[in-house]
Write an enzyme that holds these catalytic residues in place. Structure first.
Site, PDB file in Angstrom:
ATOM      1  N   GLU A 106       0.842  -1.211   0.000  1.00  0.00           N
ATOM      2  CA  GLU A 106       0.000   0.000   0.000  1.00  0.00           C
ATOM      3  C   GLU A 106       0.877   1.262   0.000  1.00  0.00           C
ATOM      4  O   GLU A 106       0.572   2.240  -0.681  1.00  0.00           O
ATOM      5  CB  GLU A 106      -0.953  -0.044   1.198  1.00  0.00           C
ATOM      6  CG  GLU A 106      -2.030  -1.120   1.065  1.00  0.00           C
ATOM      7  CD  GLU A 106      -2.846  -1.298   2.322  1.00  0.00           C
ATOM      8  OE1 GLU A 106      -4.066  -1.036   2.261  1.00  0.00           O
ATOM      9  OE2 GLU A 106      -2.269  -1.682   3.360  1.00  0.00           O
ATOM     10  N   GLU A 135      -3.795  -9.618   3.662  1.00  0.00           N
ATOM     11  CA  GLU A 135      -4.581  -9.290   4.858  1.00  0.00           C
ATOM     12  C   GLU A 135      -5.695 -10.293   5.145  1.00  0.00           C
ATOM     13  O   GLU A 135      -5.956 -10.614   6.299  1.00  0.00           O
ATOM     14  CB  GLU A 135      -5.182  -7.879   4.709  1.00  0.00           C
ATOM     15  CG  GLU A 135      -4.201  -6.746   4.978  1.00  0.00           C
ATOM     16  CD  GLU A 135      -3.345  -6.382   3.785  1.00  0.00           C
ATOM     17  OE1 GLU A 135      -2.679  -5.338   3.834  1.00  0.00           O
ATOM     18  OE2 GLU A 135      -3.298  -7.148   2.811  1.00  0.00           O
TER      19      GLU A 135
HETATM   20  N1  T1G Z   1       4.364  -7.748  11.763  1.00  0.00           N
HETATM   21  C1  T1G Z   1       5.040  -8.157  12.861  1.00  0.00           C
HETATM   22  N2  T1G Z   1       5.936  -9.195  12.868  1.00  0.00           N
HETATM   23  C2  T1G Z   1       6.144  -9.802  11.701  1.00  0.00           C
HETATM   24  C3  T1G Z   1       5.465  -9.424  10.507  1.00  0.00           C
HETATM   25  C4  T1G Z   1       4.551  -8.336  10.567  1.00  0.00           C
HETATM   26  N3  T1G Z   1       3.894  -7.906   9.503  1.00  0.00           N
HETATM   27  N4  T1G Z   1       5.884 -10.242   9.519  1.00  0.00           N
HETATM   28  C5  T1G Z   1       6.783 -11.090  10.073  1.00  0.00           C
HETATM   29  N5  T1G Z   1       6.939 -10.832  11.371  1.00  0.00           N
HETATM   30  C6  T1G Z   1       7.876 -11.496  12.296  1.00  0.00           C
HETATM   31  C7  T1G Z   1       7.587 -12.983  12.474  1.00  0.00           C
HETATM   32  O1  T1G Z   1       6.646 -13.194  13.502  1.00  0.00           O
HETATM   33  C8  T1G Z   1       8.978 -13.508  12.850  1.00  0.00           C
HETATM   34  O2  T1G Z   1       9.247 -13.173  14.172  1.00  0.00           O
HETATM   35  C9  T1G Z   1       9.906 -12.647  12.013  1.00  0.00           C
HETATM   36  O3  T1G Z   1       9.153 -11.462  11.701  1.00  0.00           O
HETATM   37  C10 T1G Z   1      10.331 -13.305  10.743  1.00  0.00           C
HETATM   38  O4  T1G Z   1       9.163 -13.706  10.045  1.00  0.00           O
HETATM   39  C11 T1G Z   1      -2.964  -1.800   6.934  1.00  0.00           C
HETATM   40  C12 T1G Z   1      -3.228  -4.054   8.377  1.00  0.00           C
HETATM   41  C13 T1G Z   1       7.472 -11.059   5.397  1.00  0.00           C
HETATM   42  C14 T1G Z   1       7.225 -13.026   3.935  1.00  0.00           C
HETATM   43  O5  T1G Z   1       0.784 -10.424   6.296  1.00  0.00           O
HETATM   44  O6  T1G Z   1       4.416 -13.124   5.341  1.00  0.00           O
HETATM   45  O7  T1G Z   1      -0.426  -4.659   6.499  1.00  0.00           O
HETATM   46  O8  T1G Z   1       7.839 -14.686  15.391  1.00  0.00           O
HETATM   47  O9  T1G Z   1       9.671 -16.166  10.026  1.00  0.00           O
HETATM   48  O10 T1G Z   1       9.825 -16.636   6.475  1.00  0.00           O
HETATM   49  O11 T1G Z   1      -3.424  -3.127   5.160  1.00  0.00           O
HETATM   50  O12 T1G Z   1       6.981 -12.917   7.620  1.00  0.00           O
HETATM   51  O13 T1G Z   1      10.147 -15.372  14.862  1.00  0.00           O
HETATM   52  O14 T1G Z   1       9.731 -13.518  16.531  1.00  0.00           O
HETATM   53  O15 T1G Z   1       7.798 -15.217   8.623  1.00  0.00           O
HETATM   54  O16 T1G Z   1      11.414 -14.744   5.932  1.00  0.00           O
HETATM   55  C15 T1G Z   1       0.333  -7.758   6.167  1.00  0.00           C
HETATM   56  C16 T1G Z   1       3.390 -11.247   7.117  1.00  0.00           C
HETATM   57  C17 T1G Z   1       0.134  -7.256   7.549  1.00  0.00           C
HETATM   58  C18 T1G Z   1       3.128 -10.284   6.010  1.00  0.00           C
HETATM   59  C19 T1G Z   1       8.980 -13.003   5.732  1.00  0.00           C
HETATM   60  N6  T1G Z   1       1.623  -8.395   6.070  1.00  0.00           N
HETATM   61  N7  T1G Z   1       4.753 -11.749   7.104  1.00  0.00           N
HETATM   62  O17 T1G Z   1       8.934 -14.401   5.835  1.00  0.00           O
HETATM   63  O18 T1G Z   1      10.188 -14.708   8.049  1.00  0.00           O
HETATM   64  S1  T1G Z   1      -1.470  -6.600   7.719  1.00  0.00           S
HETATM   65  C20 T1G Z   1       1.741  -9.713   6.130  1.00  0.00           C
HETATM   66  C21 T1G Z   1       5.140 -12.672   6.194  1.00  0.00           C
HETATM   67  C22 T1G Z   1      -1.410  -5.066   6.991  1.00  0.00           C
HETATM   68  C23 T1G Z   1      -2.562  -3.040   6.230  1.00  0.00           C
HETATM   69  C24 T1G Z   1      -2.693  -4.295   7.022  1.00  0.00           C
HETATM   70  C25 T1G Z   1       6.545 -13.174   6.323  1.00  0.00           C
HETATM   71  C26 T1G Z   1       7.535 -12.513   5.332  1.00  0.00           C
HETATM   72  P1  T1G Z   1       9.250 -14.240  15.293  1.00  0.00           P
HETATM   73  P2  T1G Z   1       9.134 -15.072   9.200  1.00  0.00           P
HETATM   74  P3  T1G Z   1      10.169 -15.209   6.523  1.00  0.00           P
END
Ligand code: T1G
Length: 689
Positions: free
Chosen positions: A105, A125
């Protein structure tokens, strides 16, 4: 603490860098920093164009999910995104690794976007029970058109830059290099062309091929019971029916509605479980032993599946079988699995060629392996013989693991001279596909060996969950209990097909009868034979009759269902057998609604799960959720049985058990933990910390 957002310039180019490891999540400090950086850019007369780039392995991972459910500090992400878009000078997003959710975004609020090959571009999301809430439902359709946007928003799946460029989401693809430098080069080009800001909000969205009602019906078919996909599609249609600002308002309204939903809480719970359930506080400072080679005893379905999983992780495997023929058969089975993985794109040709598998009949060939996993027939005598051999041949310091799915690991360990090196590693079939691994820590297993079990789980990309020793560990023990509740309902009048259909409507990937047919009805029969009659547990006489008739499930073409070319077909003959059993028990069948079936099945599951936690077999309720979610097809959007129970309320669960107990007091007795928590109005989730 270093500032997660920095601003520097190179000539006329400003570079805004987000550096918030591990995934540049858009937490409060990053949001604050971005607003400051773009205020500074607007005021910086020397800078004519800006490049936004992420430090580390990716661009932006989206909103900070760990902030969900807590009061959100200003500036909020929608405001930050709008701020970037209205910058008076052009802004370029230089995207590498991944731009997900709020990360994409932000990129869509920039005026030009370049991406590196292999970058994941997505709005996932809905997989968290929400929708893109920083203008994504309004800007994505304007850049990529409604059809592409609806596909991305409703599936949550990322797309590759090549596809995104065709759709207009990305302007430029770069094959390799440094994101900062690539961004600067592109900015220089744009400056030379006299490029100006291109606010996405001012663009028109190409209309959708199908209307909103059609899409809503499609969401109900594709994601039955789930709310996020329907809300997200509804919000996206604002891009072609409302002015931009009103579209944003509607997006916000629908987002806030989802934020309050239990489905959002459940899906975020599942997101973090996947990543954290294997992190055990008591093993945090324990160094696992090295795992550079694996030995396996037994080349049947489980043994060859485990061998495949190890080779897919790049580990050399030595597999022992009793005969040369069996060893060759195992070699072929693993080879077939690996070829399948290459076909599915899970393994490269190079890795396939380098696959290191030795099959033999000599136990001595295992001696230098760091971990050896026994996967032979489920008999204590056979297991003990195997462990005698392993005790004799394995080097000091090797980890001796058993893949038993229910036998007493303490007893197996006690038969060796090194019980501290013995552990249970319970894989699920097919072992190279199923993500769950129960790490069964026996009474004398050392912390180092337990840590090594989890380290192997991580290497194999499994979701490893700790279990203590009991019959069936966490998963199978709870399964046998909710299975018995289903059998009780069948005896009382429910049809097995009704139960399957109801539980699939509840969200399970597959109903219990289909699961039994898949596993093989002989397995169920053997388990009942082994356990013998249990107090209050209904014996499914119909299943014993089916076993006698050779109806073993999918593998025999007939079980509860008939398996032809058109998939599983209900069989009236089964209903006839069940009627006869009821008659023999003098039972007049009664009606069951979906709700009745859901409540009884889930209550039995939660009740036994509470015993498993109460006895310390599972250390935390979340461990049970992880087992059921990642190994037993539990609907992700319900978060697992313990989260489900917290949403229903433990007092309600307790009262249901009391009500069912009036008919069958021996089976329906509430677990002490349920009594205790219901009494004090507490939740299972409080026990997760
Ligand atoms: N927020 C907080 N922590 C996150 C995070 C996030 N978005 N993404 C990953 N982590 C933490 C995860 O818990 C782990 O920590 C560490 O980072 C490594 O992650 C307004 C509201 C980016 C592809 O859905 O898909 O935006 O738990 O092991 O395999 O519209 O992480 O070990 O302490 O997964 O290399 C939308 C979610 C949010 C992406 C990397 N974003 N993340 O994968 O590492 S909603 C997502 C992923 C949003 C807006 C809305 C994957 C990754 P720990 P990992 P990875």
């Amino acid at each position: 603490m270093t500032d997660p957002v920095t601003y520097d310039t190179e000539g006329k180019i400003a570079i805004v860098t987000v550096n918030n490891p591990p995934v540049n999540a858009l937490g409060f400090a990053v949001r604050r920093g971005l607003v400051d950086a773009f205020d500074r850019f607007d005021a910086d007369a020397s800078a004519e164009i800006a490049v936004l780039v992420g430090a580390g392995r990716l661009f932006l991972g989206g909103a900070d999910i760990s902030e969900f459910g807590k009061p959100m500090k200003d500036p909020q992400l929608p405001g930050v995104v709008n701020r970037i878009e209205r910058t008076a000078k052009p802004v370029v997003a230089a995207i590498h690794g991944a731009a997900l959710g709020g990360g994409l975004e932000v990129a869509m609020a920039c005026h030009y976007r370049l991406a590196f090959s292999g970058t994941k571009l997505g709005v996932p999301e809905v997989t968290l029970g929400i929708l893109p809430a920083a203008g994504g439902t309004q800007r994505l359709p304007r850049l990529a058109g409604m059809d592409a946007a609806l596909e991305m928003i409703s599936s949550g799946k990322p797309v590759a830059p090549e596809k995104a460029q065709v759709w207009g989401l990305i302007d430029r693809i770069v094959s390799e290099g440094d994101p900062r430098l690539a961004g600067i080069a592109y900015a220089e080009e744009l400056l030379a062309e006299g490029a100006t800001p291109r606010p996405t909000s001012a663009m028109e969205a190409a209309p959708a091929t199908s209307d909103a009602e059609t899409w809503d019906r499609l969401m109900q078919d594709r994601y039955p019971g789930q709310a996020a996909q329907r809300h997200a599609v509804q919000a996206a249609f604002g891009a072609v029916t409302l002015p931009f600002e009103d579209g944003l308002k509607e997006e916000r309204r629908l987002f806030l509605d989802l934020m309050e939903s239990p489905q959002r809480e459940a899906l975020v719970h599942a997101f973090f479980l996947e990543r954290r359930v294997s992190n055990l506080p008591d093993l945090k400072d324990i160094t696992p032993r090295e795992i550079a080679s694996v030995g396996i005893v037994g080349g049947g379905t489980m043994g060859s599946g485990i061998a495949t999983a190890c080779i897919l992780a790049g580990l050399p495997v030595t597999l022992v079988e009793t005969t040369v023929e069996a060893a060759e058969k195992a070699y072929l089975a693993v080879s077939k699995n690996l070829d399948g993985a290459v076909k599915r794109g899970k393994m490269s040709d190079a890795a396939r060629a380098a696959a290191d598998l030795t099959t033999t009949t000599e136990y001595e060939a295992l001696s230098e392996a760091d971990v050896v996993i026994e996967a032979v027939f489920e008999s204590m005598d056979v297991k003990r013989q195997v462990f005698d051999q392993l005790d004799r041949v394995m080097k000091d310091g090797a980890v001796l693991a058993t893949n038993t799915s229910y036998l007493d690991v303490n007893e197996i360990a006690a038969g060796t001279k090194r019980p501290e090196d013995v552990i249970g590693l319970h894989f699920f079939s097919p072992a190279h596909v199923m993500r769950l691994l129960e790490v069964v820590v026996a009474d004398r297993t050392s912390a180092e060996v337990a840590a090594t079990g989890f380290a192997l789980g991580k290497k194999l990309k499994k979701i490893a969950v700790r279990s203590g020793v009991c019959d069936g560990f966490i998963g199978n023990r709870i399964l046998s209990h909710y299975r018995s509740a289903a059998d009780e309902m069948i005896l009382q009048g429910a049809s097995p097909y009704q139960i399957d259909a109801a539980l699939e409507r509840f969200g399970f990937a597959m109903g219990p009868m289909k699961v039994a047919d898949l596993a093989g009805l002989d397995i169920g029969h053997m388990t009942r034979q082994r356990k013998g009659p249990q107090p209050g547990v209904v014996n499914p006489d119909w299943a014993d009759r089916m076993h006698e008739m050779g109806r073993l499930g999918r593998k025999s073409g007939r079980g509860f269902y008939i398996y032809g070319d058109d998939g599983p077909q209900e069989d009236p003959e089964i209903l006839k057998i069940i009627d006869e059993v009821r008659e023999a028990h003098g039972i007049t069948p009664k009606e069951f609604t979906d709700q009745d079936i859901w409540e009884r099945y889930m209550t039995a599951m939660v009740n036994e799960a509470a015993r498993v936690v109460g006895e310390g077999i599972a250390k935390r309720p979340q461990d049970v959720d992880a087992v059921l979610l990642f190994g037993y097809g539990f609907p992700r959007w319900r978060g697992g049985p313990m989260m489900y129970a917290d949403h229903v309320g433990l007092a309600t669960i307790r009262d249901r058990i009391a009500r069912y107990g009036e008919e069958n007091p021996e089976f329906w007795q509430s677990a002490p933990l349920i009594e205790e928590l219901a009494q004090s109005n507490r939740k299972f989730s409080e026990l997760n910390t």
